[in-house]
Design a protein around this motif. Sequence first.
Motif, PDB file in Angstrom:
ATOM      1  N   LEU A 143       0.851  -1.184   0.000  1.00 29.02           N
ATOM      2  CA  LEU A 143       0.000   0.000   0.000  1.00 29.02           C
ATOM      3  C   LEU A 143       0.888   1.235   0.000  1.00 29.02           C
ATOM      4  CD1 LEU A 143      -3.007   0.879   0.192  1.00 29.02           C
ATOM      5  CD2 LEU A 143      -2.730   0.925   2.685  1.00 29.02           C
ATOM      6  N   LYS A 147      -2.143   5.808   0.090  1.00 30.44           N
ATOM      7  CA  LYS A 147      -3.155   4.739   0.092  1.00 30.44           C
ATOM      8  C   LYS A 147      -4.124   4.862  -1.093  1.00 30.44           C
ATOM      9  CE  LYS A 147      -2.815   4.248   5.096  1.00 30.44           C
ATOM     10  NZ  LYS A 147      -3.502   4.167   6.394  1.00 30.44           N
ATOM     11  N   ALA A 150      -4.981   0.864  -3.920  1.00 30.31           N
ATOM     12  CA  ALA A 150      -5.629  -0.367  -3.460  1.00 30.31           C
ATOM     13  C   ALA A 150      -6.674  -0.850  -4.465  1.00 30.31           C
ATOM     14  CB  ALA A 150      -6.282  -0.144  -2.098  1.00 30.31           C
ATOM     15  N   LEU A 238     -11.766  -1.934   4.730  1.00 29.93           N
ATOM     16  CA  LEU A 238     -11.026  -0.836   4.102  1.00 29.93           C
ATOM     17  C   LEU A 238     -10.853   0.320   5.070  1.00 29.93           C
ATOM     18  CD1 LEU A 238     -12.591  -0.730   0.508  1.00 29.93           C
ATOM     19  CD2 LEU A 238     -10.527  -1.924   1.280  1.00 29.93           C
ATOM     20  N   ILE A 243      -8.087   3.184   4.041  1.00 31.97           N
ATOM     21  CA  ILE A 243      -8.224   3.400   2.595  1.00 31.97           C
ATOM     22  C   ILE A 243      -9.523   4.158   2.338  1.00 31.97           C
ATOM     23  CG2 ILE A 243      -8.497   2.284   0.349  1.00 31.97           C
ATOM     24  CD1 ILE A 243      -6.877  -0.090   1.515  1.00 31.97           C
TER      25      ILE A 243
END
Length: 534
Positions: A143, A147, A150, A238, A243
């Motif tokens: 990552l 971020k 992803a 997440l 994220i």
Amino acid sequence: MMFARHGAATAARIASRRVGNSTPRSWTVPQIRQLHLSPLSRAPDTPASRSFHETSSHKAQPALAEVEEEQPPDSSNPALSFPCLDAQEARTASLTKRSLNSGPEPSYTTGRHRSWHSQAPLLLDWGGVLPQFNVAYESWGRLNEDKSNAILLHTGLSASSHAHSTEANPKSGWWEKFIGPGAPLDTNKYFIICTNVIGGCYGSTGPGSIDPADGQNYATRFPILTMEDMVRAQFGLLDAFGIEKLYASVGSSMGGMQSLAAGVLFPERVGKIVSVSGCARSHPYSIAMRHTQRQVLMMDPNWQRGFYYNSIPPHAGMKLAREIATVTYRSGPEWEQRFGRRRADPSRPPALCPDFLIETYLDHAGEKFCLEYDANSLLYVSKAMDLFDLGREHQEQMYRLRQHNRSKPSSGQRDGDEGRSCSLTLPDKPYEEKPTQIPSKSFSEPVAPTSIRPSDDLIAGLSPLRNHPTLVMGVASDILFPAWQQSEIAETLRAAGNRSVTHVELGEDKSLFGHDTFLLDLEHIGGNISSFLG
């Protein structure tokens, strides 16, 4: 005459065992003769009557053996052997023996994976609640600092989070060649996350998990799920990673449905969307096929309405369900080339057990799967697929229902009637065909698929994706999610104002593998995904 009297007496003794009495009940002579000549008491298992298919050393029941010794010498034909049934009985006997100690329920995990636990309750679309839940996941790549790289990879119905090998679990994953350095999901560029859906049995909370309220397996007390419920659980993971926005949401089959749902539910948190061999809403054929699988599974006596944990799992029903599913996963053209009408051994007489090569293929698929996946998970996850509908009307219905039930997780409120809302009854009258007006057009007149405008309801439902670059892929040989369903997605997105739709359909000249093409075709499926992601 002496034989008839002796045979009738034996039949009467067997009949008494069938009805559970220690002394014979009263039988008429015709009844005894009919019983004595029933299929259960015909010819012995002589070498001449054994099929080449027989692979089990399963022994006949004592009662049958007694009859076999007294078989009439003038029997017209020897009895057939049924090694496929023997194998099922042998497995049941083996599982019964195991259950005396530790319970026969197998471990469905596919090796070491990571797990995220949520203490916060999850409210489900149809009103159920998971007080807490786990999401099993695995990841590949790194990552980046902000971020932003992803990719969330969604699975098919029975897949685990193990899409690719890891250091902790070196076993090859179900998308092994599609993930890695330089692969379509390039781990030099992207951080790939794959989860096992809630409702599954590979580490995420599902029917086989323990209900924290009483310490027992949920079984069929597990609440009804939707694709959107699964996606909300994934986005909880997440959040734990920090994220805020995915570079892409990618999925095939059921994963293709989830990929679209992720964009509709969280349009501001998803960048690109890839949906391969999926649909925007489930259609009657696929619903019918999944219904049939659930029915044969639920009719297995060992299913016990879902409460089979620490007992014998419904392996026979699971085997049959998988065989039905396998018919829909591959294609007629491939099977024609691969199997044709060939039999396993044409020099032998035909058998009622697997005999043609295609039958042996389906039998093997069922045998391999019947103890690898939890039966209740198959029921719940397949039902969630049936309920999938991204039309605006359905979305609004679910929104209203969620608003109505929103107070339940915190207050623990349970409405007596609504708690049983999923326990539907069959209609009083069976469905009857009704005469319909014959259309004026000839049935042989072709209609171009592009001439059919998507429904306004579906256009409105997919409108949140108008600004999302989307790759939609289908396969002409797919009979479970036919290529017109991917055309429907693409045309609907364009009608909703999306000008960044890439629609690819693989003809039979490119792939004969049907629905399973997404698992097998690295060149065309993988190549198009790689080009699209950039």
